[in-house]
Scaffold this motif. Structure first.
Motif, PDB file in Angstrom:
ATOM      1  N   GLU A  18       0.845  -1.188   0.000  1.00 38.82           N
ATOM      2  CA  GLU A  18       0.000   0.000   0.000  1.00 38.82           C
ATOM      3  C   GLU A  18       0.887   1.248   0.000  1.00 38.82           C
ATOM      4  OE1 GLU A  18      -2.665  -0.236   3.320  1.00 38.82           O
ATOM      5  OE2 GLU A  18      -3.799  -1.923   2.494  1.00 38.82           O
ATOM      6  N   PRO A  19       1.265   1.740  -1.185  1.00 42.98           N
ATOM      7  CA  PRO A  19       2.125   2.931  -1.250  1.00 42.98           C
ATOM      8  C   PRO A  19       1.502   4.102  -0.506  1.00 42.98           C
ATOM      9  CG  PRO A  19       1.853   1.917  -3.413  1.00 42.98           C
ATOM     10  CD  PRO A  19       0.851   1.253  -2.509  1.00 42.98           C
ATOM     11  N   ALA A  20       2.339   4.835   0.210  1.00 39.07           N
ATOM     12  CA  ALA A  20       1.879   6.006   0.960  1.00 39.07           C
ATOM     13  C   ALA A  20       3.080   6.864   1.303  1.00 39.07           C
ATOM     14  CB  ALA A  20       1.151   5.565   2.238  1.00 39.07           C
ATOM     15  N   PRO A  21       2.880   8.176   1.480  1.00 36.91           N
ATOM     16  CA  PRO A  21       3.989   9.032   1.913  1.00 36.91           C
ATOM     17  C   PRO A  21       4.418   8.653   3.330  1.00 36.91           C
ATOM     18  CG  PRO A  21       2.123  10.335   1.092  1.00 36.91           C
ATOM     19  CD  PRO A  21       1.634   8.931   1.274  1.00 36.91           C
ATOM     20  N   TRP A  22       5.688   8.878   3.628  1.00 39.58           N
ATOM     21  CA  TRP A  22       6.185   8.659   4.987  1.00 39.58           C
ATOM     22  C   TRP A  22       6.487  10.037   5.556  1.00 39.58           C
ATOM     23  CZ3 TRP A  22      11.080   5.338   6.515  1.00 39.58           C
ATOM     24  CH2 TRP A  22      11.116   5.206   7.915  1.00 39.58           C
ATOM     25  N   ALA A  23       5.576  10.556   6.341  1.00 38.81           N
ATOM     26  CA  ALA A  23       5.665  11.934   6.816  1.00 38.81           C
ATOM     27  C   ALA A  23       6.946  12.186   7.609  1.00 38.81           C
ATOM     28  CB  ALA A  23       4.436  12.268   7.665  1.00 38.81           C
ATOM     29  N   TRP A  24       7.323  11.249   8.467  1.00 37.94           N
ATOM     30  CA  TRP A  24       8.529  11.448   9.279  1.00 37.94           C
ATOM     31  C   TRP A  24       9.763  11.599   8.408  1.00 37.94           C
ATOM     32  CZ3 TRP A  24      13.060   8.662   9.554  1.00 37.94           C
ATOM     33  CH2 TRP A  24      13.952   9.063  10.539  1.00 37.94           C
ATOM     34  N   ALA A  25       9.909  10.722   7.403  1.00 36.78           N
ATOM     35  CA  ALA A  25      11.081  10.772   6.533  1.00 36.78           C
ATOM     36  C   ALA A  25      11.119  12.075   5.733  1.00 36.78           C
ATOM     37  CB  ALA A  25      11.083   9.566   5.592  1.00 36.78           C
ATOM     38  N   GLU A  26       9.964  12.530   5.290  1.00 32.17           N
ATOM     39  CA  GLU A  26       9.917  13.776   4.535  1.00 32.17           C
ATOM     40  C   GLU A  26      10.272  14.973   5.417  1.00 32.17           C
ATOM     41  OE1 GLU A  26       6.060  13.965   2.770  1.00 32.17           O
ATOM     42  OE2 GLU A  26       6.460  12.335   1.349  1.00 32.17           O
ATOM     43  N   LEU A  52      10.839  -1.948   1.893  1.00 37.09           N
ATOM     44  CA  LEU A  52       9.469  -1.898   2.382  1.00 37.09           C
ATOM     45  C   LEU A  52       9.450  -1.887   3.912  1.00 37.09           C
ATOM     46  CD1 LEU A  52       7.884  -4.591   0.012  1.00 37.09           C
ATOM     47  CD2 LEU A  52       8.210  -2.135  -0.401  1.00 37.09           C
ATOM     48  N   VAL A  53       8.556  -1.073   4.466  1.00 40.78           N
ATOM     49  CA  VAL A  53       8.389  -0.941   5.915  1.00 40.78           C
ATOM     50  C   VAL A  53       6.919  -1.170   6.248  1.00 40.78           C
ATOM     51  CG1 VAL A  53       8.777   0.516   7.931  1.00 40.78           C
ATOM     52  CG2 VAL A  53      10.261   0.755   5.923  1.00 40.78           C
ATOM     53  N   LEU A  54       6.653  -1.878   7.335  1.00 44.23           N
ATOM     54  CA  LEU A  54       5.279  -2.226   7.687  1.00 44.23           C
ATOM     55  C   LEU A  54       4.529  -1.012   8.217  1.00 44.23           C
ATOM     56  CD1 LEU A  54       3.569  -4.910   7.789  1.00 44.23           C
ATOM     57  CD2 LEU A  54       3.966  -4.860  10.262  1.00 44.23           C
ATOM     58  N   ARG A  55       3.415  -0.687   7.586  1.00 43.69           N
ATOM     59  CA  ARG A  55       2.602   0.462   8.011  1.00 43.69           C
ATOM     60  C   ARG A  55       1.426   0.038   8.878  1.00 43.69           C
ATOM     61  NH1 ARG A  55      -0.928   2.886   3.073  1.00 43.69           N
ATOM     62  NH2 ARG A  55      -1.549   4.170   4.848  1.00 43.69           N
ATOM     63  N   GLU A  70       6.589   1.773   0.737  1.00 42.27           N
ATOM     64  CA  GLU A  70       7.949   1.746   0.195  1.00 42.27           C
ATOM     65  C   GLU A  70       8.697   3.018   0.564  1.00 42.27           C
ATOM     66  OE1 GLU A  70       9.591   0.294  -4.028  1.00 42.27           O
ATOM     67  OE2 GLU A  70       8.570   2.235  -4.140  1.00 42.27           O
ATOM     68  N   THR A  71       9.992   2.872   0.832  1.00 37.37           N
ATOM     69  CA  THR A  71      10.833   4.026   1.096  1.00 37.37           C
ATOM     70  C   THR A  71      12.243   3.723   0.611  1.00 37.37           C
ATOM     71  OG1 THR A  71      11.490   5.634   2.799  1.00 37.37           O
ATOM     72  CG2 THR A  71      11.562   3.285   3.410  1.00 37.37           C
ATOM     73  N   ARG A  72      13.106   4.704   0.679  1.00 36.33           N
ATOM     74  CA  ARG A  72      14.506   4.491   0.304  1.00 36.33           C
ATOM     75  C   ARG A  72      15.276   3.924   1.487  1.00 36.33           C
ATOM     76  NH1 ARG A  72      15.853  10.303  -1.689  1.00 36.33           N
ATOM     77  NH2 ARG A  72      17.994   9.595  -1.278  1.00 36.33           N
ATOM     78  N   TYR A  73      16.291   3.171   1.168  1.00 40.07           N
ATOM     79  CA  TYR A  73      17.084   2.521   2.217  1.00 40.07           C
ATOM     80  C   TYR A  73      17.719   3.548   3.152  1.00 40.07           C
ATOM     81  CZ  TYR A  73      20.352  -0.723   4.430  1.00 40.07           C
ATOM     82  OH  TYR A  73      21.046  -1.486   5.348  1.00 40.07           O
ATOM     83  N   PRO A  87       6.880   5.751  15.680  1.00 39.62           N
ATOM     84  CA  PRO A  87       6.309   4.470  16.125  1.00 39.62           C
ATOM     85  C   PRO A  87       5.146   3.969  15.276  1.00 39.62           C
ATOM     86  CG  PRO A  87       5.472   6.239  17.495  1.00 39.62           C
ATOM     87  CD  PRO A  87       6.466   6.862  16.553  1.00 39.62           C
ATOM     88  N   SER A  88       4.759   4.749  14.258  1.00 32.91           N
ATOM     89  CA  SER A  88       3.622   4.321  13.436  1.00 32.91           C
ATOM     90  C   SER A  88       4.005   3.202  12.475  1.00 32.91           C
ATOM     91  CB  SER A  88       3.061   5.508  12.645  1.00 32.91           C
ATOM     92  OG  SER A  88       3.972   5.943  11.655  1.00 32.91           O
ATOM     93  N   LEU A  89       5.306   2.986  12.260  1.00 31.96           N
ATOM     94  CA  LEU A  89       5.777   1.946  11.365  1.00 31.96           C
ATOM     95  C   LEU A  89       6.569   0.901  12.149  1.00 31.96           C
ATOM     96  CD1 LEU A  89       7.009   4.022   8.284  1.00 31.96           C
ATOM     97  CD2 LEU A  89       4.746   3.089   8.732  1.00 31.96           C
ATOM     98  N   ARG A  90       6.680  -0.287  11.540  1.00 35.54           N
ATOM     99  CA  ARG A  90       7.452  -1.371  12.157  1.00 35.54           C
ATOM    100  C   ARG A  90       8.412  -1.955  11.117  1.00 35.54           C
ATOM    101  NH1 ARG A  90       4.162  -3.682  16.241  1.00 35.54           N
ATOM    102  NH2 ARG A  90       5.971  -4.856  16.986  1.00 35.54           N
ATOM    103  N   ASN A  91       9.541  -2.423  11.600  1.00 35.97           N
ATOM    104  CA  ASN A  91      10.510  -3.121  10.755  1.00 35.97           C
ATOM    105  C   ASN A  91      10.148  -4.596  10.774  1.00 35.97           C
ATOM    106  OD1 ASN A  91      12.737  -4.095   9.396  1.00 35.97           O
ATOM    107  ND2 ASN A  91      14.147  -3.822  11.119  1.00 35.97           N
TER     108      ASN A  91
END
Length: 241
Positions: A18-26, A52-55, A70-73, A87-91
């Motif tokens: 499920e592609p989505a922006p990652w607000a923290w990374a931005e 890929l990171v679990l949302r 999806e995000t960059r390494y 904390p909204s995402l999990r590895n």
């Protein structure tokens, strides 16, 4: 950070992409880029690919379901190195828990050119674009592919258990799948070491064998806590010998 390791055995796992922006990374892009520049200056072999990171993830009956973005390494590794501030995402990643005929577990020592040099793990990898098939993230395929790539073992000659153990420890979720090989641990290590010696730059520096608590204790400093806890649980359920 929660230091408790939780286990749950399930019949199946399934994940959507499920592609989505990652607000923290931005929001922290400049700091992340500076961090990445420092890492690549020290280790030019690092590659800023897509991972890929679990949302989201949840247990539904005897299964575990979720979805990845999806995000960059470089974003992923900064999130890890900064202490998982979002904390909204999990590895969440799959691991092939390789066990020999005599009960010994075989784990790899990460090579000096990797992002985790000297660390000890089962074969695993952060999910990436290769694992997306028709909108589904194939974590089962990821675990088998990583095992074959890292060790040279032919998956066709291994017994892969259908069930999974979901191991949660803080921001990490390890999806453990038991894999049996019809050879002793010493034979497997010799075979894998021969494969590593034939590679120009193998991902692994070598293999360690865990038969009992003494072996865990000898290598525990190089293992993530969840992995040592998993090994103790497995040996309690089914000791070697």
């Amino acid at each position: 950070m929660n230091d408790t390791t939780r286990f749950r055995d399930v019949a199946a796992v399934s994940f959507a992409f499920e592609p989505a922006p990652w607000a923290w990374a931005e929001a922290h892009a400049e700091r992340i880029d500076r961090h990445w520049a420092g890492l690549t200056a020290a280790n030019p072999t690092l590659f800023d690919g897509h991972v890929l990171v679990l949302r989201r993830g949840e247990f539904v009956g005897d299964e575990f379901h979720g979805a990845y973005l999806e995000t960059r390494y470089s974003r992923f590794i900064a999130w890890r190195d900064f202490g998982f501030p979002d904390p909204s995402l999990r590895n969440c990643f799959a691991m092939a828990a390789l066990r020999a005929r005599d009960g010994g577990f075989l784990l790899g020592v990460m090579g000096p050119h990797t992002s985790n040099p000297g660390k000890i793990y089962f074969a695993a990898g952060t999910p990436d674009r290769e694992d997306i098939v028709d909108g589904v993230v194939d974590v089962a395929g990821s675990a088998v592919r990583e095992l074959a790539e890292e060790t040279g073992l032919d998956p066709a000659g291994l017994d892969v258990e259908e069930r999974w153990t979901v191991v949660e420890h803080g921001p990490r979720i390890a999806l453990m799948r038991r894999v049996r090989a019809d050879a002793t641990a010493a034979e497997l290590r010799e075979r894998i070491h021969a494969n590593l010696a034939a590679q120009e730059q193998p991902e692994l520096a070598g293999m360690v064998i865990v038969h009992d608590e003494n072996d865990i204790a000898a290598h525990e400093a190089a293992m993530p806590p969840f992995l040592a806890a998993y090994l103790r649980r497995e040996l309690a359920l089914q000791p070697c010998g």
